[in-house]
Design a protein around this motif. Structure first.
Motif, short mmCIF file in Angstrom:
data_model
loop_
_atom_site.label_atom_id
_atom_site.label_comp_id
_atom_site.label_asym_id
_atom_site.label_seq_id
_atom_site.Cartn_x
_atom_site.Cartn_y
_atom_site.Cartn_z
N ALA A 39 -37.81 76.16 -41.29
CA ALA A 39 -38.14 76.68 -42.09
C ALA A 39 -38.76 78.20 -40.42
N SER A 40 -38.54 79.47 -40.63
CA SER A 40 -39.05 80.51 -40.16
C SER A 40 -40.37 82.09 -40.71
N PRO A 72 -38.21 82.66 -35.15
CA PRO A 72 -37.41 80.93 -35.99
C PRO A 72 -37.56 80.10 -36.36
N SER A 99 -40.32 81.21 -44.41
CA SER A 99 -39.62 80.98 -45.61
C SER A 99 -38.46 79.85 -45.28
N PRO A 100 -38.31 78.77 -46.14
CA PRO A 100 -37.82 77.90 -45.48
C PRO A 100 -36.08 77.99 -45.57
N THR A 101 -35.03 76.86 -44.36
CA THR A 101 -34.44 77.18 -44.44
C THR A 101 -32.99 76.64 -45.48
N ALA A 102 -31.49 76.38 -46.10
CA ALA A 102 -31.36 75.94 -46.49
C ALA A 102 -31.51 74.97 -46.46
N ARG A 128 -34.86 73.75 -47.67
CA ARG A 128 -35.21 73.59 -49.23
C ARG A 128 -34.94 72.39 -50.18
N HIS A 160 -33.45 72.69 -38.73
CA HIS A 160 -34.42 73.48 -38.77
C HIS A 160 -34.59 73.62 -40.03
#
Length: 232
Positions: free
Chosen positions: A154-155, A160, A116-119, A122, A152
């Protein structure tokens, strides 16, 4: 100018990333460091740097004495403002090059798992190709802390730090977006002796996991590859 590619381990090559570069007419030079080929000491005439994965850890200098040279090369490309990409071990070597902690011998993350991407991810020129996330292929135990000054990106549930960026265009990506289904199939066959000790049911699981995930993983991988290559 050609792209410089560092191979750190047998059979860990550019895979689908290389096929996409070929289709886009992007030339590259491969240095097989694991086979004793000399790691360059400068960016030279290369347009960017790709550092690939491997079965060793990022601190295994005694067995792989070229690893400090790869870290130094990462810094030189970064300082020259030329794009850098590290995948899996390459991600961990970018972390090492920028003073992060290498965290070794965790439980294995293997197979297709959600990233999943972080803000920030995106809105990143490369990682935005993840969209809201997707199932990417993983094969690692080690990870890395976030270096000072990193963004940062993606995690995953288990790891993480799946992607981060240093500066404008130095990208560290833990998951194997360069490996399309045909590459994972090849690894599963040719590297079975390395896979079965940690995932003995992989021959039974792979077909089902691939059916559920590989199409989307391959689409995202191609989009990420094209976005990073556009930085050159």
């Amino acid at each position: 100018m050609p792209l410089l590619v560092i191979e750190n381990y047998p059979k860990a090559d550019l895979a689908a990333f290389g096929r996409k570069a070929d289709a886009m007419g992007i030339a590259y030079r491969v240095v097989r460091a694991y086979a004793g080929e000399t790691v360059p000491d400068s960016a030279g005439h290369h347009s960017g740097l790709v550092v690939l994965g491997g079965g060793q850890d990022a601190l295994a200098d005694a067995q792989y004495p070229f690893l400090p040279d790869v870290c130094a090369l990462i810094r030189r490309f970064h300082e020259a403002n030329r794009p850098v990409l590290g995948i899996c071990l390459g991600c961990q070597l970018i972390g090492r090059a920028f003073g992060a902690d290498n965290i070794l011998a965790r439980p294995i993350e293997f197979g297709w798992h959600q990233v999943s991407p972080t803000a920030a991810g995106r809105n990143d020129p490369v990682l935005r190709m993840l969209g809201e996330g997707g199932p990417l292929f993983h094969w690692h135990t080690d990870t890395v802390s976030l270096p000072e000054g990193a963004v940062h990106l993606a995690s995953s549930a288990m790891t993480p730090i799946q992607a981060f960026r240093m500066g404008r265009a130095t990208y560290a990506i833990q998951f194997h977006f360069e490996a399309a289904l045909e590459d994972v199939t090849g690894w599963s066959h040719h590297l079975a002796d390395e896979i079965l000790p940690h995932t003995p049911d992989w021959p039974e699981r792979m077909e089902q996991e691939a059916r559920l995930n590989a199409g989307e993983a391959d689409r995202i991988g191609a989009a990420l590859t094209e976005a990073w290559l556009a930085l050159l």
